[in-house]
Design a protein around this motif. Structure first.
Motif, PDB file in Angstrom:
ATOM      1  N   UNK A  48      50.982  63.756  25.094  1.00 29.46           N
ATOM      2  CA  UNK A  48      49.886  64.745  25.460  1.00 29.46           C
ATOM      3  C   UNK A  48      49.462  65.559  24.859  1.00 29.46           C
ATOM      4  N   UNK A  49      48.307  66.444  25.012  1.00 23.50           N
ATOM      5  CA  UNK A  49      47.970  67.976  24.333  1.00 23.50           C
ATOM      6  C   UNK A  49      48.983  68.764  23.654  1.00 23.50           C
ATOM      7  N   UNK A  50      49.825  68.589  24.819  1.00 19.72           N
ATOM      8  CA  UNK A  50      50.896  69.920  24.658  1.00 19.72           C
ATOM      9  C   UNK A  50      51.656  69.470  23.204  1.00 19.72           C
ATOM     10  N   UNK A  51      52.177  68.041  22.622  1.00 21.28           N
ATOM     11  CA  UNK A  51      52.699  67.729  21.955  1.00 21.28           C
ATOM     12  C   UNK A  51      51.246  67.518  20.329  1.00 21.28           C
ATOM     13  N   UNK A  52      50.498  67.416  20.841  1.00 25.62           N
ATOM     14  CA  UNK A  52      49.209  67.218  19.874  1.00 25.62           C
ATOM     15  C   UNK A  52      49.614  67.605  18.743  1.00 25.62           C
ATOM     16  N   UNK A  53      50.166  68.879  18.735  1.00 27.44           N
ATOM     17  CA  UNK A  53      50.372  70.652  17.391  1.00 27.44           C
ATOM     18  C   UNK A  53      51.403  69.437  16.702  1.00 27.44           C
ATOM     19  N   UNK A  54      52.106  69.511  17.013  1.00 29.83           N
ATOM     20  CA  UNK A  54      53.252  68.881  16.759  1.00 29.83           C
ATOM     21  C   UNK A  54      53.312  67.655  15.741  1.00 29.83           C
ATOM     22  N   UNK A  55      53.195  67.220  17.053  1.00 29.90           N
ATOM     23  CA  UNK A  55      53.160  65.423  16.672  1.00 29.90           C
ATOM     24  C   UNK A  55      51.869  65.121  15.228  1.00 29.90           C
ATOM     25  N   UNK A 360      45.293  75.597  25.326  1.00 27.07           N
ATOM     26  CA  UNK A 360      45.012  74.176  24.869  1.00 27.07           C
ATOM     27  C   UNK A 360      43.790  73.883  25.019  1.00 27.07           C
ATOM     28  N   UNK A 361      43.255  74.507  26.189  1.00 29.02           N
ATOM     29  CA  UNK A 361      41.139  74.343  26.146  1.00 29.02           C
ATOM     30  C   UNK A 361      40.981  74.762  25.171  1.00 29.02           C
ATOM     31  N   UNK A 362      40.932  75.667  24.793  1.00 30.84           N
ATOM     32  CA  UNK A 362      40.146  76.391  23.316  1.00 30.84           C
ATOM     33  C   UNK A 362      41.073  75.262  22.400  1.00 30.84           C
ATOM     34  N   UNK A 363      41.645  74.989  21.955  1.00 27.82           N
ATOM     35  CA  UNK A 363      42.129  73.696  20.649  1.00 27.82           C
ATOM     36  C   UNK A 363      41.173  72.687  20.788  1.00 27.82           C
ATOM     37  N   UNK A 364      41.412  71.846  22.664  1.00 27.42           N
ATOM     38  CA  UNK A 364      41.158  70.404  22.518  1.00 27.42           C
ATOM     39  C   UNK A 364      39.309  69.970  21.826  1.00 27.42           C
ATOM     40  N   UNK A 516      49.277  71.884  31.140  1.00 27.67           N
ATOM     41  CA  UNK A 516      48.718  70.973  30.532  1.00 27.67           C
ATOM     42  C   UNK A 516      47.987  70.208  31.578  1.00 27.67           C
ATOM     43  N   UNK A 517      47.929  69.755  32.493  1.00 27.32           N
ATOM     44  CA  UNK A 517      46.805  69.572  33.714  1.00 27.32           C
ATOM     45  C   UNK A 517      45.746  70.132  34.042  1.00 27.32           C
ATOM     46  N   UNK A 518      46.132  71.149  34.393  1.00 26.30           N
ATOM     47  CA  UNK A 518      45.136  72.452  33.975  1.00 26.30           C
ATOM     48  C   UNK A 518      44.547  72.547  32.989  1.00 26.30           C
ATOM     49  N   UNK A 519      44.523  72.074  32.020  1.00 29.98           N
ATOM     50  CA  UNK A 519      43.953  72.444  30.579  1.00 29.98           C
ATOM     51  C   UNK A 519      42.754  70.956  30.193  1.00 29.98           C
ATOM     52  N   UNK A 520      43.356  70.281  30.652  1.00 32.78           N
ATOM     53  CA  UNK A 520      42.725  69.147  30.719  1.00 32.78           C
ATOM     54  C   UNK A 520      41.708  68.305  31.930  1.00 32.78           C
ATOM     55  N   UNK A 521      41.712  69.570  32.982  1.00 32.74           N
ATOM     56  CA  UNK A 521      41.057  69.406  33.787  1.00 32.74           C
ATOM     57  C   UNK A 521      39.533  70.870  33.727  1.00 32.74           C
ATOM     58  N   UNK A 522      40.133  71.171  32.543  1.00 33.40           N
ATOM     59  CA  UNK A 522      39.358  72.541  32.630  1.00 33.40           C
ATOM     60  C   UNK A 522      38.400  71.464  31.084  1.00 33.40           C
ATOM     61  N   UNK A 523      38.903  70.755  30.793  1.00 29.61           N
ATOM     62  CA  UNK A 523      38.789  70.675  28.910  1.00 29.61           C
ATOM     63  C   UNK A 523      37.586  70.126  30.137  1.00 29.61           C
ATOM     64  N   UNK A 524      37.382  68.995  30.499  1.00 32.98           N
ATOM     65  CA  UNK A 524      36.508  68.310  30.832  1.00 32.98           C
ATOM     66  C   UNK A 524      35.191  68.654  31.612  1.00 32.98           C
TER      67      UNK A 524
END
Length: 532
Positions: A48-55, A360-364, A516-524
């Motif tokens: 998920x997006x919260x892991x993306x930066x590190x992975x 998270x939304x901004x980075x996405x 993270x769930x909020x970011x997913x919804x807002x990003x969409x």
């Protein structure tokens, strides 16, 4: 004495002058054409997006047998420039615990792109011993760390592929999926050749050395700017092996350094302090992002500069073209999101705006963001009826504690996201007329400053019961009023009520998972409305 015809003299003089000029003037050697190899890299599993930066960060891409190399940033992007024309070689992509991937190219005569952002080059986890094959040796190493968590002595981060702090069956299945494979088993990577836009010219500086400031900064003293709002960041490129920063804080402020996309251990400053952000880096070009995790109520900060040791400052990276502004309360501040229990009181250390729904939304969306948020704040009253300024007052400020006003022409966002109202309904239901009028006045102010912005009026996820229903009704009335007057870029959006299954942060605030769930919804939602 030799006699020379007069008619020959001009030619002799010109020849002599030419020889003198050759002797006196240096020959100008022009730099040979050079090109770059760039692309996106990602692990070969879902996250998920919260892991993306590190992975995605920390992969090394290097030309075998040369000094040309780069590391991926938080989006998995790398770029190696200055590769001489006609070079042939192998690009090696590697990271501890992963099977190295080799991508060959010949006779480079243009820029090369591998793996676009939407389809990055996959790297397979499982080669723990870096032998070039995923086999029983890796299984044995995995067995030695199995069921270990980050605090255990037998924990081996190279076996924790998803970096969730525990080595378990999920990690074992990653190894099993690619068991028996070698680097030769990777499918051929698609190389996209890009013709340069102009004929290569003699090398010249890529830009003026400098620093990029994201957020609201007070440049009354240009050499030592001040800032306060959460998520304010300072970005620079540099060459060298180390970087330190000197900061002066009026309160307990926590910061996050991100070096070449790797998120470092957070640190606190409560007076004037010089902090080593990174050392022992490979001698080359690097990027540093200094991020303020804590909110403005924790105090103002003065940035007194970076120190790169024997290295030097380079031209800053360009700012993203997309821009978002977030206006809110403790939810947008990421109040206590790194806490582990709703019964924990607030601690500044556990307020991490880098992992807020807003950041998270901004980075996405590959956008910059300004965050104007203050815990406990409302639009008609603050939490529990507490005194102090309301959001429409603090919104006008660069430094909300010093009263320094913000110049709205400095940052014109494409989208504005408002999450306000939770504190207004914290103890009693506010007067409907007052709430609606104050909310409409805030939107009108935003619309005056940003005539073309899309404005998202959001509520949740901490509200429930009659308070939630009343707030939803009031905000819906506000949005409908603007739509009725022809402003169709004002929207209403509700986050689902937070769930115990997703955990809580401190004082019942949203957890990292809820953010993270909020970011997913807002990003969409932003993608849909703006076409991003």
């Amino acid at each position: 004495m030799m006699k020379v015809k007069l008619s020959v003299l001009p030619a002799l003089i010109l020849a002599s002058l030419s020889l003198m000029l050759v002797a006196l003037c240096p020959v100008h050697a022009y730099a040979a054409a050079s090109y770059k190899i760039s692309g996106y890299i990602a692990p070969d599993f879902k996250f998920n997006e919260s892991q993306a930066a590190v992975l995605k960060s920390g992969f090394t891409a290097e030309l075998a047998g040369t000094s040309f190399k780069a590391q991926t940033d938080i989006e998995g992007f790398f770029s190696i420039s200055g590769i001489p024309e006609t070079t042939s070689g192998t690009l090696v992509i590697k990271k501890s615990g992963y099977l190295a991937r080799n991508i060959s190219f010949t006779n480079i005569k243009s820029d090369i792109s591998i793996g676009p952002k939407e389809g990055p080059v996959d790297i397979w986890p499982g080669d723990i011993d870096a032998s070039g094959v995923i086999n029983m040796s890796d299984i044995i190493l995995m067995a030695g760390s199995f069921n270990a968590v980050k605090e255990d002595s037998k924990y081996n981060e190279s076996c924790d592929f998803n970096l969730n702090g525990a080595i378990n069956m999920e990690d074992v299945l990653f190894v099993a999926k690619r068991f028996g494979n070698t680097s030769e088993n990777y499918p051929a990577a698609k190389l996209v050749m890009t013709t340069p836009s102009a004929t290569p010219t003699p090398s010249s500086p890529s830009g003026t050395p400098g620093i990029r400031y994201d957020g609201r900064f007070d440049f009354t003293n240009p050499q030592s700017p001040k800032f306060a709002w959460t998520g304010s960041s300072i970005v620079a490129n540099f060459s060298g092996t180390e970087v330190s920063a000197t900061l002066k804080s009026t309160g307990e402020n926590w910061f996050q350094a991100i070096v070449d996309g790797k998120v470092m251990t957070p640190f606190m400053v409560n007076s004037q302090s010089t902090v080593k952000l990174a050392s022992g880096l490979t001698n080359g070009e690097h990027q540093i992002v200094l991020w303020k995790r804590t909110e403005a109520s924790q105090g103002e900060v003065q940035f007194l500069g970076f120190n790169f040791g024997s290295g030097k400052l380079l031209a800053p990276p360009p700012a993203p073209e997309r821009k978002i502004e977030f206006i809110g309360d403790s939810i947008t501040c990421a109040y206590g999101n790194e806490g582990t229990s709703k019964d924990q009181p607030f601690t500044p250390k556990n307020e991490n705006s880098y992992l807020s729904y807003a950041a998270i939304t901004a980075r996405s969306l590959n956008a910059s963001a300004n965050f104007i948020a203050w815990s406990g704040i409302g639009i008609t009253m603050n939490y529990g009826g507490a005194g102090g300024q309301l959001i429409q007052d603090r919104y006008l400020m660069t430094l909300p504690q010093s009263g320094v006003q913000w110049d709205f022409k400095k940052y014109i966002p494409h989208a504005v996201v408002i999450n306000i109202g939770t504190n207004d309904f914290s103890t009693v239901t506010p007067d409907k007329t007052k709430f609606i009028n104050n909310y409409k006045a805030l939107i009108s102010k935003i619309r005056t400053n940003y005539p073309d912005a899309h404005i998202f009026c959001t509520i949740g996820p901490m509200m429930w019961g009659s308070g939630l229903e009343s707030c939803k009704s009031y905000v819906t009335d506000v949005v409908n009023d603007f739509k009725s007057k022809g402003d169709l870029k004002v929207y209403m959006m509700e986050y689902p009520q937070q769930s115990e299954t997703n955990g809580y942060g401190e004082d019942w605030h949203p957890s990292l998972k809820t953010h993270q769930l909020m970011a997913d919804q807002l990003t969409k939602e932003i993608k849909t409305k703006l076409g991003w």
